[in-house]
Design a protein around this motif. Structure first.
Motif, short mmCIF file in Angstrom:
data_model
loop_
_atom_site.label_atom_id
_atom_site.label_comp_id
_atom_site.label_asym_id
_atom_site.label_seq_id
_atom_site.Cartn_x
_atom_site.Cartn_y
_atom_site.Cartn_z
N SER A 1 0.85 -1.19 0.00
CA SER A 1 0.00 0.00 0.00
C SER A 1 0.89 1.24 0.00
O SER A 1 2.08 1.14 0.29
N PRO A 2 0.28 2.39 -0.28
CA PRO A 2 1.00 3.63 -0.01
C PRO A 2 1.12 3.81 1.50
O PRO A 2 0.35 3.23 2.27
N ARG A 3 2.09 4.60 1.91
CA ARG A 3 2.30 4.83 3.35
C ARG A 3 2.67 6.27 3.61
O ARG A 3 3.14 6.97 2.70
N GLY A 4 2.49 6.70 4.86
CA GLY A 4 2.93 8.03 5.28
C GLY A 4 1.91 8.70 6.17
O GLY A 4 0.75 8.27 6.25
N GLU A 5 2.37 9.74 6.83
CA GLU A 5 1.50 10.46 7.77
C GLU A 5 0.30 11.09 7.08
O GLU A 5 -0.77 11.24 7.66
N ASN A 6 0.49 11.49 5.80
CA ASN A 6 -0.60 12.15 5.08
C ASN A 6 -1.44 11.18 4.27
O ASN A 6 -2.25 11.61 3.44
N VAL A 7 -1.23 9.89 4.49
CA VAL A 7 -1.98 8.86 3.76
C VAL A 7 -3.03 8.29 4.71
O VAL A 7 -2.73 8.01 5.88
N ALA A 8 -4.25 8.11 4.20
CA ALA A 8 -5.33 7.59 5.04
C ALA A 8 -4.95 6.23 5.64
O ALA A 8 -4.19 5.47 5.04
N ASN A 9 -5.50 5.97 6.81
CA ASN A 9 -5.22 4.68 7.47
C ASN A 9 -6.42 4.29 8.33
O ASN A 9 -7.38 5.06 8.46
N ASP A 10 -6.35 3.11 8.90
CA ASP A 10 -7.42 2.60 9.75
C ASP A 10 -6.76 1.83 10.89
O ASP A 10 -5.68 1.26 10.69
N ALA A 11 -7.42 1.80 12.02
CA ALA A 11 -6.84 1.10 13.17
C ALA A 11 -6.78 -0.41 12.95
O ALA A 11 -5.94 -1.11 13.53
N ALA A 12 -7.67 -0.94 12.09
CA ALA A 12 -7.69 -2.39 11.85
C ALA A 12 -6.50 -2.81 10.99
O ALA A 12 -6.09 -2.06 10.08
#
Ligand SMILES: N[C@@H](CCC(=O)N[C@@H](CSC=O)C(=O)NCC(=O)O)C(=O)O
Length: 275
Positions: free
Chosen positions: A82-93
């Motif tokens: 996946s893309p990664r980084g602080e400005n990239v959306a994420n989910d706790a799961a």
């Protein structure tokens, strides 16, 4: 492209590289094993797509691919999931967001700006690696584990002609009917999207696959109910596709399982890549 590391490995080089991806709009990291033969000219390529929670590093470090790839003179690419980084959306799961790109191009907020893993694997990363390394674009094969097995199967069926052979270790076979699939495809593509357009068993049943297929799954896979191997077995039989589906007694979902059958998969791909 930046060199992050390069290590001598089975007579070749195991590298880790960083590049800017147009598809994801982020910096991405990938691993590439180049066999010794690459010093003399372009070599065939095996793409290895990893599963949930993985970076480029899991398979690179644990799948045991390099020795067999060196023996066959095949390069192996280990992309991130996946893309990664602080400005990239994420989910706790663990099974959504970063580390869980599912090899589709998201259309829905908040994922759409960066989660474009189908375009990344099919267009963006190939243009980077075929430009920079001695790799033969006319000799490509694809494999993957779990979510990455789903990726390998669906990308091969969605893009006929691109790969000469396809294999998978414990792939998610029927994501349209599994909690490993409905949740992610719903989030990335919208609840009303056509999930079956990204479902390996459905694609096998409707479009088929015109290259050899090998699937291995363990009989003790702790995620067996989520994989829905039976849907792929039924689709392969209905389609009468050229395929070998094996249930390996006692094996689970781990990289101990993947590495146990890596030699078989590398030999299988080698036969197609050198045909
Ligand atoms: N809850 C577990 C589940 C994660 C897991 O098992 N991931 C597999 C892939 S599962 C399907 O895509 C994996 O490859 N893990 C990485 C590894 O190195 O084993 C957890 O968070 O561990």
């Amino acid at each position: 492209m930046d060199i992050i590391s390069e290590n001598r490995c089975f007579g070749g080089v195991q590298g880790v590289y960083g590049h800017r991806s147009k598809a994801t709009g982020t910096d991405m990291t990938f691993g590439l094993f180049l066999p010794a033969e690459a010093a003399d000219g372009p070599v065939p390529v095996l793409w290895y797509l990893s599963g949930l929670t993985c970076t480029h590093a899991n398979a690179m470090e644990k799948a045991g691919a390099q020795g067999w790839a060196a023996e066959q003179g095949i390069a192996v690419i280990f992309p991130d999931t996946s893309p990664r980084g602080e400005n990239v959306a994420n989910d706790a799961a663990y099974d959504l967001g970063q580390g869980a790109g599912f090899y589709v191009d998201a259309t829905e907020a908040p994922w759409a700006p960066h989660f474009a893993m189908e375009s990344y694997i099919m267009q963006d990363l190939p243009s980077t690696v075929f430009d920079a390394f001695a790799l033969d674009p006319n000799a490509q094969a694809i494999t993957g584990h779990s979510m990455g097995g789903h990726g390998a199967l669906t990308l091969a069926m969605k893009h006929p002609g691109r790969f000469r052979s396809v294999s998978a270790f414990a792939p998610i076979c029927n994501p349209a009917a599994s909690d490993w699939g409905q949740k992610q495809l719903g989030a990335y593509l919208g609840e009303n999207a056509d999930f079956e357009a990204h479902d390996a068993s459905h694609l096998m049943r409707t479009d088929g696959l015109d290259v050899p297929l090998l699937i291995d799954t363990g009989t003790n896979d702790q995620f067996g109910d989520l994989l829905k191997t039976e849907a792929m077995a039924s689709a392969v039989a209905t389609r009468r596709a050229e395929a070998t589906l094996r249930l390996q007694k006692g094996y689970d979902h781990s990289y101990f399982f993947v590495s146990s059958f890596m030699e078989d998969h590398m030999t299988f791909h080698s036969e197609a890549l050198y045909a």
